[in-house]
Write an enzyme that holds these catalytic residues in place. Sequence first.
Site, PDB file in Angstrom:
ATOM      1  CB  CYS A  19       5.710   5.135   5.920  1.00 25.14           C
ATOM      2  SG  CYS A  19       4.198   4.339   6.008  1.00 25.14           S
ATOM      3  N   GLY A  78      12.626  21.557   4.702  1.00 33.08           N
ATOM      4  CA  GLY A  78      11.640  21.811   5.794  1.00 33.08           C
ATOM      5  C   GLY A  78      12.587  21.392   6.903  1.00 33.08           C
ATOM      6  CD  GLU A 125      -2.814   1.219   0.128  1.00 31.14           C
ATOM      7  OE1 GLU A 125      -2.919   2.160  -0.660  1.00 31.14           O
ATOM      8  OE2 GLU A 125      -3.467  -0.013  -0.189  1.00 31.14           O
ATOM      9  CG  PHE A 126       2.541   2.451  -2.863  1.00 32.96           C
ATOM     10  CD1 PHE A 126       3.904   2.288  -2.453  1.00 32.96           C
ATOM     11  CD2 PHE A 126       1.873   1.788  -3.791  1.00 32.96           C
ATOM     12  CE1 PHE A 126       4.837   0.997  -3.067  1.00 32.96           C
ATOM     13  CE2 PHE A 126       2.745   0.378  -4.119  1.00 32.96           C
ATOM     14  CZ  PHE A 126       4.037   0.188  -3.838  1.00 32.96           C
ATOM     15  NE  ARG A 135      -0.223  10.928  -1.188  1.00 31.92           N
ATOM     16  CZ  ARG A 135      -0.321  11.947  -2.237  1.00 31.92           C
ATOM     17  NH1 ARG A 135       0.217  12.977  -2.437  1.00 31.92           N
ATOM     18  NH2 ARG A 135      -1.769  12.074  -2.906  1.00 31.92           N
ATOM     19  CG  LEU A 180      12.580  17.345  -5.407  1.00 27.91           C
ATOM     20  CD1 LEU A 180      12.760  17.970  -6.478  1.00 27.91           C
ATOM     21  CD2 LEU A 180      13.787  16.980  -4.750  1.00 27.91           C
TER      22      LEU A 180
HETATM   23  C1  UDX Z   1       4.574   8.272   3.126  1.00 26.41           C
HETATM   24  C2  UDX Z   1       4.461   7.765   1.808  1.00 26.41           C
HETATM   25  O1  UDX Z   1       4.420   9.151   0.780  1.00 26.41           O
HETATM   26  C3  UDX Z   1       3.260   6.861   1.285  1.00 26.41           C
HETATM   27  O2  UDX Z   1       3.453   6.514  -0.082  1.00 26.41           O
HETATM   28  C4  UDX Z   1       3.837   5.651   2.129  1.00 26.41           C
HETATM   29  O3  UDX Z   1       2.825   4.782   1.892  1.00 26.41           O
HETATM   30  C5  UDX Z   1       3.644   5.916   3.573  1.00 26.41           C
HETATM   31  O4  UDX Z   1       4.579   7.002   3.778  1.00 26.41           O
HETATM   32  P1  UDX Z   1       3.118   9.679   4.908  1.00 26.41           P
HETATM   33  O5  UDX Z   1       3.965   9.253   5.806  1.00 26.41           O
HETATM   34  O6  UDX Z   1       1.698   9.839   5.173  1.00 26.41           O
HETATM   35  O7  UDX Z   1       3.384   8.648   3.562  1.00 26.41           O
HETATM   36  O8  UDX Z   1       3.451  11.015   4.544  1.00 26.41           O
HETATM   37  P2  UDX Z   1       4.230  12.150   3.217  1.00 26.41           P
HETATM   38  O9  UDX Z   1       3.194  12.902   2.681  1.00 26.41           O
HETATM   39  O10 UDX Z   1       4.808  11.180   2.379  1.00 26.41           O
HETATM   40  O11 UDX Z   1       5.208  12.897   4.089  1.00 26.41           O
HETATM   41  C6  UDX Z   1       5.973  12.260   4.954  1.00 26.41           C
HETATM   42  C7  UDX Z   1       7.036  13.404   5.621  1.00 26.41           C
HETATM   43  O12 UDX Z   1       7.941  13.923   4.733  1.00 26.41           O
HETATM   44  C8  UDX Z   1       6.202  14.411   6.416  1.00 26.41           C
HETATM   45  O13 UDX Z   1       6.726  14.671   7.541  1.00 26.41           O
HETATM   46  C9  UDX Z   1       6.219  15.450   5.438  1.00 26.41           C
HETATM   47  O14 UDX Z   1       6.243  16.848   6.198  1.00 26.41           O
HETATM   48  C10 UDX Z   1       7.722  15.098   4.913  1.00 26.41           C
HETATM   49  N1  UDX Z   1       8.035  15.863   3.715  1.00 26.41           N
HETATM   50  C11 UDX Z   1       7.334  15.477   2.570  1.00 26.41           C
HETATM   51  C12 UDX Z   1       8.783  16.921   3.529  1.00 26.41           C
HETATM   52  O15 UDX Z   1       9.739  17.442   4.427  1.00 26.41           O
HETATM   53  N2  UDX Z   1       9.089  17.462   2.232  1.00 26.41           N
HETATM   54  C13 UDX Z   1       8.487  17.013   1.019  1.00 26.41           C
HETATM   55  O16 UDX Z   1       8.547  17.533  -0.080  1.00 26.41           O
HETATM   56  C14 UDX Z   1       7.269  15.916   1.259  1.00 26.41           C
END
Ligand code: UDX
Length: 452
Positions: free
Chosen positions: A278, A271, A163-164, A166, A268
């Site tokens: 995950c 932050g 599963e992918f 978010r 990209l």
């Molecule tokens: C992630 C994957 O996207 C998803 O496909 C997988 O199944 C589970 O893990 P999720 O953990 O819900 O999903 O969040 P996501 O939106 O991917 O963000 C993860 C973290 O990365 C967050 O803390 C977010 O703030 C951070 N992030 C994301 C950044 O710092 N910069 C970005 O450009 C994107």
Amino acid sequence: MTEADDINISVIGMGYVGLASGLGYTSHGYRTTITDIISSRVENLKKGIMPFFEPHLQGLVNKEVESGMLRASTNNIETIRESNVTFICVGTPSLHDGSADLKFVREVAKDIGIAIRDKREYHVVVVKSTVLPCTTESIVLPVVEEFSGKKAGDEFGIIMNPEFLRQGQAVHDSLHPDRIIIGQMDDRAGEMVHRIYEGYTDEKGDPVPILHVEIKAAELIKYAANSLLATKISFANEFARICEKFNIDVYDVMKGVGLDSRINPLFLNAGCGFGGSCFPKDVNAIVSMAEAIEVETPIMEAVLHTNDIQPMHFVSIIEDVVGDLEGKVVAFLGLSFKPDTDDVRETRALPIIQKLYLEGARIRAYDPQASDRFRSLTDLPITYTDSIEEALDGADFAVIQSDWNDFRNIEPATFKRLLREPVVIDGRRTYDPKEMKSAGITYRAIGWKNTW
Ligand code: UDX
């Protein structure tokens, strides 16, 4: 008889994956029962109360429960027995050494074995939980065989289908996934699971690609995808620190980089680091597995290292702007690991707040959903407020840790009216720097040293 009439689905585990996936199946006409060992979760779901906050989930779940398409139960064995496809969606939390704890997966495999023992009908077992290569074939399969007395690939089928989704977009991602991966041993099981997904479309209504691979490849695709996304984030964060030295805006740089169609602009955004259930867990699991099989993974180790540095780097930016933190009151906005969720697992808010507290700051925190969960992470003396205004009122400066829309919508005039000094330090590039500057706010964000 419709296509869906001969497939009845059981989903084990009422977390994000189980609930969102279950909604996907019911919306494609498959009757689905979701189980959980926590009886209050099951009872609450029947009453329309969700186990966690996730946009759009409640309305859709209630609709499916009312129509009878979605049911909830605490009885795994009975539920599995009444279905012919079982999706394992239980958690695989990290153990101390970074490896995944398979306790729940093993227990469910045992329940499946017991449930299908006396069944004459063919049953397909689908592992959806994130598991390392070989887990499905070396752990799940033998346990189901042992307790069912049946042979995999013959009397029951076994599939790995990662599963992918978010969090915050779980419903959308489950209804309109980018792709479906079906890891299979034999065609019969693969075709049955293919049928469940063949009606899935993207947002434009085009069919979603379905990739059939071997089971171990499906297991690794999940880790590889999450590791690459985490790598993109750490990469942007590393460049953010370079940009700060040159007074270049990393958001301009990554926009220019992301316009290359081989790269794409997503993930990209620099932050204060990635959190959640995950990325940190999965990259750690790959590093610890690689160590065990004597494979060097310097890229993945560096991704984690950069992610550990980034929150501390953010604190150094805060100190650079406001000077000595002793006795200063910080309005800390955003406790969840990202917007639109109440999940605080691996949230960057924790190391940042811990460090601010150590440096003498007094923390006044607000989050639209995550305060209660954050409270259980730490017993630091934090004042939790019920509104943005209450957090800002009289504070010395504001810090943004996650870019909830509620925070995006704060007018510069509100910061000016409520803060003692109009100082905003942004860990997620929530605001337009020019607007903040022209409103007379001292605004500083990761990835550009300039104080706008
Ligand atoms: C992630 C994957 O996207 C998803 O496909 C997988 O199944 C589970 O893990 P999720 O953990 O819900 O999903 O969040 P996501 O939106 O991917 O963000 C993860 C973290 O990365 C967050 O803390 C977010 O703030 C951070 N992030 C994301 C950044 O710092 N910069 C970005 O450009 C994107």
